[in-house]
Design an enzyme around this catalytic site. Structure first.
Site, PDB file in Angstrom:
ATOM      1  N   ASP A 165      48.283   4.121  67.365  1.00  0.00           N
ATOM      2  CA  ASP A 165      47.788   6.055  66.747  1.00  0.00           C
ATOM      3  C   ASP A 165      47.532   5.169  65.414  1.00  0.00           C
ATOM      4  O   ASP A 165      48.023   4.608  64.747  1.00  0.00           O
ATOM      5  CB  ASP A 165      49.178   6.900  66.920  1.00  0.00           C
ATOM      6  CG  ASP A 165      48.383   7.740  68.254  1.00  0.00           C
ATOM      7  OD1 ASP A 165      47.950   7.210  68.995  1.00  0.00           O
ATOM      8  OD2 ASP A 165      49.994   8.437  68.848  1.00  0.00           O
ATOM      9  N   LYS A 219      42.638   9.329  64.716  1.00  0.00           N
ATOM     10  CA  LYS A 219      40.973  10.200  64.485  1.00  0.00           C
ATOM     11  C   LYS A 219      40.656   9.722  62.781  1.00  0.00           C
ATOM     12  O   LYS A 219      40.054  10.292  62.609  1.00  0.00           O
ATOM     13  CB  LYS A 219      41.007  11.384  64.495  1.00  0.00           C
ATOM     14  CG  LYS A 219      41.925  12.159  64.558  1.00  0.00           C
ATOM     15  CD  LYS A 219      42.018  13.723  64.784  1.00  0.00           C
ATOM     16  CE  LYS A 219      43.629  14.632  64.683  1.00  0.00           C
ATOM     17  NZ  LYS A 219      44.044  15.195  65.532  1.00  0.00           N
ATOM     18  N   MET A 273      53.386  19.295  60.910  1.00  0.00           N
ATOM     19  CA  MET A 273      51.667  19.181  60.657  1.00  0.00           C
ATOM     20  C   MET A 273      51.890  20.747  60.576  1.00  0.00           C
ATOM     21  O   MET A 273      51.348  21.404  61.425  1.00  0.00           O
ATOM     22  CB  MET A 273      51.141  19.339  62.691  1.00  0.00           C
ATOM     23  CG  MET A 273      51.333  17.761  63.401  1.00  0.00           C
ATOM     24  SD  MET A 273      51.058  17.875  64.987  1.00  0.00           S
ATOM     25  CE  MET A 273      52.917  18.010  65.764  1.00  0.00           C
TER      26      MET A 273
HETATM   27  N1  SAH Z   1      56.656  11.390  66.874  1.00  0.00           N
HETATM   28  C1  SAH Z   1      55.774  11.647  65.399  1.00  0.00           C
HETATM   29  C2  SAH Z   1      55.639  13.023  65.279  1.00  0.00           C
HETATM   30  C3  SAH Z   1      53.588  13.085  65.522  1.00  0.00           C
HETATM   31  S1  SAH Z   1      53.282  14.917  65.232  1.00  0.00           S
HETATM   32  C4  SAH Z   1      57.246  11.332  65.039  1.00  0.00           C
HETATM   33  O1  SAH Z   1      58.475  11.186  65.388  1.00  0.00           O
HETATM   34  O2  SAH Z   1      57.362  11.311  63.824  1.00  0.00           O
HETATM   35  C5  SAH Z   1      52.613  13.779  63.504  1.00  0.00           C
HETATM   36  C6  SAH Z   1      53.144  14.799  62.300  1.00  0.00           C
HETATM   37  O3  SAH Z   1      54.679  14.216  61.880  1.00  0.00           O
HETATM   38  C7  SAH Z   1      52.259  14.555  61.209  1.00  0.00           C
HETATM   39  O4  SAH Z   1      51.482  15.738  60.769  1.00  0.00           O
HETATM   40  C8  SAH Z   1      53.383  14.729  60.013  1.00  0.00           C
HETATM   41  O5  SAH Z   1      54.575  16.104  60.032  1.00  0.00           O
HETATM   42  C9  SAH Z   1      54.506  14.074  60.672  1.00  0.00           C
HETATM   43  N2  SAH Z   1      54.678  12.746  59.944  1.00  0.00           N
HETATM   44  C10 SAH Z   1      54.407  11.424  60.895  1.00  0.00           C
HETATM   45  N3  SAH Z   1      54.135  10.484  59.814  1.00  0.00           N
HETATM   46  C11 SAH Z   1      54.522  11.357  59.091  1.00  0.00           C
HETATM   47  C12 SAH Z   1      55.395  10.590  57.180  1.00  0.00           C
HETATM   48  N4  SAH Z   1      55.382   8.997  57.434  1.00  0.00           N
HETATM   49  N5  SAH Z   1      55.294  11.274  56.378  1.00  0.00           N
HETATM   50  C13 SAH Z   1      55.295  12.429  56.417  1.00  0.00           C
HETATM   51  N6  SAH Z   1      55.704  13.448  58.222  1.00  0.00           N
HETATM   52  C14 SAH Z   1      54.514  12.521  58.893  1.00  0.00           C
END
Ligand code: SAH
Length: 262
Positions: free
Chosen positions: A42, A64, A181
């Site tokens: 991803d 993406k 998000m």
């Molecule tokens: N499965 C992931 C979340 C996926 S949804 C998890 O558990 O973290 C994607 C969202 O995760 C992004 O839009 C953002 O809100 C958050 N996100 C993912 N990586 C991030 C990071 N390094 N710093 C801040 N927010 C993050």
């Protein structure tokens, strides 16, 4: 335990890659990555983590970002099923935890329906990493009784999170909100949360948690959208709403968390 038991041939392992810092991977995740012959990655998975795969492993990026269109979910699922049936050790690398948003549940259902064995390995979810990096406990007992992880982005056709109901519950039950998000929809989220939460409710935005380029801003709920705009904060970021956030301002120059008093 042998490496192969973490990503046996003919099976798919959904691996949580955590928020970005390779050192936040679990040992299980690392073993599965090193045992994989095929990795589907991803776009929120950092390059430092992809680099842990063996040189002979095939790596397919399905995100993406970087100007490419995201690979359709159905294609990713078909690819995983075919590769597993051909005996590959497939690792599906997902940002954070595979089951915290990000469609891990749907992938497991489709793989199981196709008769493919699936394993899931936890990762540290972004919302936790974001606050821990600032020494901020989401459930500091002085400020909160619990925490809600909530999405700011509903799937098409879904009316999405009921922010007004959530604001009232967060207020009456003393809950911290961790919004994933949510940056794109921050203006609306702010407006609707203000129906049940005070304008001065502390808010924290953390972008790129755990990565060298991590940035954060602290503000109040009535300034959420304006702060995001002014500071140029963007995805990936989490928004944390609630009194626990007041601990950030109490952090001294050495970065030590100090309990807010009075
Ligand atoms: N499965 C992931 C979340 C996926 S949804 C998890 O558990 O973290 C994607 C969202 O995760 C992004 O839009 C953002 O809100 C958050 N996100 C993912 N990586 C991030 C990071 N390094 N710093 C801040 N927010 C993050």
């Amino acid at each position: 335990m042998s490496l192969s038991s973490y990503a046996a041939s003919g099976q798919v392992t959904l691996v949580g890659a955590g928020p970005g810092d390779p050192e936040l991977l679990t040992i299980k995740a690392l073993k599965a990555i090193q045992a994989a012959t095929l990795l589907l990655v991803d776009d929120l998975v950092s390059e430092g983590i992809v680099a842990l795969a063996t040189a002979s492993a095939r790596i397919i990026r399905v995100g993406k970002r970087g100007g490419c269109r995201s690979t359709p979910q159905s294609f990713i699922e078909k690819l995983m099923i075919t590769a597993a049936q051909e005996g590959e050790r497939v690792v599906r690398l997902k940002g954070g935890d595979p089951f915290m948003f990000g469609r891990g549940g749907e992938e497991v259902e489709h793989l199981q329906a196709a008769g493919v064995r699936v394993d899931v390995v936890n990762g540290i979810t972004a919302g936790l990493a974001a606050v821990t990096s600032l020494q901020l406990p989401l459930t500091h007992r002085q400020h909160a009784h619990g925490v809600v992880f909530v999405t700011g982005h509903a799937k098409p056709g879904d009316s999405g999170t009921d922010w007004r109901a959530l604001a009232q519950t967060a207020h009456s039950a003393k809950l911290t909100l961790v919004i994933y998000m949510g940056v794109g929809g921050a203006a609306r989220i702010q407006q609707e949360l203000l129906s049940g939460l005070a304008a001065g409710t502390p808010v924290l935005i953390v972008q790129n948690a755990s990565l060298p380029q991590q940035r954060h801003a602290q503000t109040t709920l009535d300034q959420l959208h304006a702060t995001i705009e002014r500071e140029g904060l963007g995805s990936p970021a989490v928004i944390v709403v609630g009194d626990v956030v007041s601990g950030v301002s109490a952090m001294d120059q050495t970065g030590i968390y100090l309990e807010r008093r009075g």
